[in-house]
Design an enzyme around this catalytic site. Structure first.
Site, PDB file in Angstrom:
ATOM      1  N   LYS A 163       4.491 -66.931  12.204  1.00  0.00           N
ATOM      2  CA  LYS A 163       3.748 -65.664  12.276  1.00  0.00           C
ATOM      3  C   LYS A 163       2.949 -65.557  13.575  1.00  0.00           C
ATOM      4  O   LYS A 163       2.978 -64.549  14.277  1.00  0.00           O
ATOM      5  CB  LYS A 163       2.808 -65.571  11.073  1.00  0.00           C
ATOM      6  N   CYS A 176      -4.119 -57.741  14.957  1.00  0.00           N
ATOM      7  CA  CYS A 176      -3.114 -58.815  14.906  1.00  0.00           C
ATOM      8  C   CYS A 176      -2.866 -59.404  16.279  1.00  0.00           C
ATOM      9  O   CYS A 176      -3.205 -60.553  16.557  1.00  0.00           O
ATOM     10  CB  CYS A 176      -1.824 -58.252  14.336  1.00  0.00           C
TER      11      CYS A 176
HETATM   12  N1  SAJ Z   1       1.239 -52.196  23.134  1.00  0.00           N
HETATM   13  C1  SAJ Z   1       1.332 -51.989  24.493  1.00  0.00           C
HETATM   14  N2  SAJ Z   1       2.572 -51.949  25.055  1.00  0.00           N
HETATM   15  C2  SAJ Z   1       3.707 -52.088  24.326  1.00  0.00           C
HETATM   16  C3  SAJ Z   1       3.599 -52.322  22.934  1.00  0.00           C
HETATM   17  C4  SAJ Z   1       2.346 -52.373  22.361  1.00  0.00           C
HETATM   18  O1  SAJ Z   1       0.335 -51.842  25.203  1.00  0.00           O
HETATM   19  O2  SAJ Z   1       4.797 -52.010  24.908  1.00  0.00           O
HETATM   20  C5  SAJ Z   1      -0.101 -52.260  22.513  1.00  0.00           C
HETATM   21  C6  SAJ Z   1      -0.327 -51.163  21.493  1.00  0.00           C
HETATM   22  O3  SAJ Z   1      -0.763 -49.986  22.095  1.00  0.00           O
HETATM   23  C7  SAJ Z   1      -1.398 -51.791  20.628  1.00  0.00           C
HETATM   24  C8  SAJ Z   1      -1.028 -53.269  20.649  1.00  0.00           C
HETATM   25  O4  SAJ Z   1      -0.189 -53.450  21.766  1.00  0.00           O
HETATM   26  O5  SAJ Z   1      -2.672 -51.633  21.192  1.00  0.00           O
HETATM   27  C9  SAJ Z   1      -0.332 -53.769  19.423  1.00  0.00           C
HETATM   28  O6  SAJ Z   1       0.580 -52.815  18.933  1.00  0.00           O
HETATM   29  P1  SAJ Z   1       2.019 -53.195  18.352  1.00  0.00           P
HETATM   30  O7  SAJ Z   1       2.687 -51.939  17.930  1.00  0.00           O
HETATM   31  O8  SAJ Z   1       2.759 -54.054  19.296  1.00  0.00           O
HETATM   32  O9  SAJ Z   1       1.712 -54.142  17.121  1.00  0.00           O
HETATM   33  P2  SAJ Z   1       0.742 -54.074  15.854  1.00  0.00           P
HETATM   34  O10 SAJ Z   1      -0.498 -54.843  16.170  1.00  0.00           O
HETATM   35  O11 SAJ Z   1       0.563 -52.718  15.316  1.00  0.00           O
HETATM   36  O12 SAJ Z   1       1.630 -54.901  14.809  1.00  0.00           O
HETATM   37  C10 SAJ Z   1       2.008 -56.227  15.160  1.00  0.00           C
HETATM   38  C11 SAJ Z   1       3.527 -56.371  14.957  1.00  0.00           C
HETATM   39  N3  SAJ Z   1       3.982 -57.628  15.536  1.00  0.00           N
HETATM   40  C12 SAJ Z   1       5.028 -57.685  16.398  1.00  0.00           C
HETATM   41  O13 SAJ Z   1       5.634 -56.706  16.754  1.00  0.00           O
HETATM   42  C13 SAJ Z   1       5.424 -59.045  16.871  1.00  0.00           C
HETATM   43  C14 SAJ Z   1       3.846 -56.314  13.470  1.00  0.00           C
HETATM   44  O14 SAJ Z   1       5.223 -56.576  13.232  1.00  0.00           O
HETATM   45  C15 SAJ Z   1       2.984 -57.341  12.716  1.00  0.00           C
HETATM   46  O15 SAJ Z   1       3.242 -57.306  11.312  1.00  0.00           O
HETATM   47  C16 SAJ Z   1       1.528 -56.989  12.946  1.00  0.00           C
HETATM   48  O16 SAJ Z   1       1.277 -57.118  14.353  1.00  0.00           O
HETATM   49  C17 SAJ Z   1       0.663 -57.946  12.148  1.00  0.00           C
HETATM   50  O17 SAJ Z   1       0.161 -57.533  11.092  1.00  0.00           O
HETATM   51  O18 SAJ Z   1       0.566 -59.113  12.514  1.00  0.00           O
END
Ligand code: SAJ
Length: 414
Positions: free
Chosen positions: A214, A268
């Site tokens: 995880k 996360c």
């Molecule tokens: N972000 C960027 N650039 C990107 C992608 C995301 O700046 O290209 C930023 C987003 O704006 C946000 C942050 O990263 O601020 C996180 O967003 P996210 O959509 O990547 O992820 P979370 O935090 O909403 O959900 C993550 C997911 N993990 C992965 O994709 C590896 C999800 O599958 C997990 O279940 C979740 O964390 C968790 O609960 O751990």
């Protein structure tokens, strides 16, 4: 034949626990959902929900109406206990297991021989064993896997959720699931539960491996976002358009640069990598650096906005978006909130637009920042800072931005 699980008790009715409880209930299991937040419990009792997540209201409403989901503030006896409480970190970036410990203390009195306890909360490696230890201290009439292995009265397993906010109900069912047991029997029993509720595959392993799986998933994403964010700062320095650079580099068949942004938020990805750093500080150098790169991004944006302010006598700044990513109401660890708060330390006339909330978060309460509607905000703005790529902002007519100084941190108006 009697089903393996007739009753389940889910501790923590947040973004993971509530959808999980509702889905298990929809499979015919009687579920008791437990939360310390009385307001949330009262709402769920009425078939309503306290968070924004597509289709969750309908599912919860149905589960409550059929009597299969009951919300309460105290755990009750059940065949399986699922712990889905937050695991924050302390100021020193150390994992804080107080809620997991409180959950263990809450379920200990109602545990019975042959119960299964599953931890879903994102946790440092070794947490499941730790919970086994805590439970054993509280219940010396029962045996636990760290003492009795396969012969233990209680089974303990770890199975991380990996759903994406905004798509939780789809991903909860369709994603593959990693199920780690303190013993093979613990893992197999937990997998049996998840096979009742998911369409994806269950992969069985040890609890410690599942815990690190995880953390690795989220650290991997953090490192990749850090690359994009670092590239955006390099492009700023070289006066190049990072979106064009990334788009063109991504035409290479083996390159996939993620999107730069205002920083990484949510509970996360901005948190979990620290759990790895804390467990292996000497080895986790790349993971630590990625965290620092992403954490530095809000400061860069604040500096650029304040520099632009110097060109105005008294600029009106409009910040679009407070949640940590698009089309959700979750403001936890949001870089957008941090940016607005820091701009407000040096500037006075600041309005924020966040279509998914009705009041400002505590962090902005005493700052003089006003929460306004989008329509009212743009007309009078001198500086527009786009922080979250909500659908409402993507739909903005570019003509309304003409003549304004625009910081588009998400690259939606290119
Ligand atoms: N972000 C960027 N650039 C990107 C992608 C995301 O700046 O290209 C930023 C987003 O704006 C946000 C942050 O990263 O601020 C996180 O967003 P996210 O959509 O990547 O992820 P979370 O935090 O909403 O959900 C993550 C997911 N993990 C992965 O994709 C590896 C999800 O599958 C997990 O279940 C979740 O964390 C968790 O609960 O751990």
């Amino acid at each position: 034949m009697k089903p393996a699980f007739e009753t389940a008790c889910v501790i923590g009715l947040g973004y993971i626990g509530l959808p999980t409880a509702a889905i298990i209930a929809s499979r015919g299991v009687s579920v008791i959902g437990v939360d310390v937040n009385k307001r949330a419990v009262d709402l769920i009792k009425k078939g309503q929900i306290h968070i924004v997540e597509p289709d969750l209201d309908t599912l919860v409403n149905g589960a409550v109406a059929t009597g299969k989901l009951k919300a309460t503030t105290e755990p009750a006896r059940a065949d399986v206990f699922i712990v889905a409480v937050p695991t924050p970190f302390t100021d020193g970036n150390k994992p804080d297991l107080k809620y997991v410990r409180a959950a263990a203390e809450a379920i200990a009195p109602v545990l019975e021989k042959d119960n299964l306890v599953i931890i879903e909360s994102t946790s440092p490696v070794g947490t499941t064993e730790q919970v086994s230890g805590w439970l054993a201290e509280l219940r010396d009439d029962l045996t636990f896997p760290h003492q009795a292995g396969e012969e233990a009265d209680i089974c303990l397993a770890y199975s991380p959720e990996r759903v994406l906010p905004g798509r939780i109900l789809i991903e909860l069912v369709r994603n593959d699931r990693v199920v780690g047991g303190m013993t093979p029997r613990c893992a197999e029993r937990a997998a049996q539960l998840y096979r009742m509720i998911i369409e994806g595959e269950c992969f069985v392993t040890t609890a410690r491996t599942a815990e690190l799986v995880k953390l690795s998933e989220n650290a991997f994403r953090d490192v990749n976002i850090a690359f994009a964010n670092e590239l955006s700062m390099i492009c700023d320095r070289l006066d190049l358009d990072v979106w064009e650079v990334a788009e063109l580099a991504n035409r290479h068949p083996r390159v996939e640069i993620l999107k730069p942004g205002p920083g990484v938020g949510g509970h996360c990805i901005a948190v979990d990598p620290w759990f790895i750093v804390d467990s292996a500080p000497e080895e986790a150098t790349l993971i630590r650096t990625a965290r620092n790169v992403n954490d530095a991004k809000p400061g860069r944006i604040v500096a650029n906005v304040l520099e632009a302010c110097e060109r105005f006598a008294q600029p009106r700044i409009v910040c679009l978006g407070l949640s940590y990513k698009a089309d959700i109401d979750d403001l936890r660890e949001s870089p957008a909130v941090e940016i607005v708060r820091r701009i407000a330390e040096s500037a006075t006339d600041i309005a924020a637009v966040e279509p998914n909330v009705t009041e400002l978060p505590d962090a902005l309460a005493e700052t003089g920042v006003k929460l306004v509607d989008l329509d009212d905000a743009l007309d009078t703005a001198d500086i527009v800072v786009l922080l979250t790529d909500h659908r409402e902002f993507k739909a903005i007519d570019r003509k309304s931005l003409a003549g304004k100084t625009v910081f588009d941190t998400r690259g939606i108006w290119r």
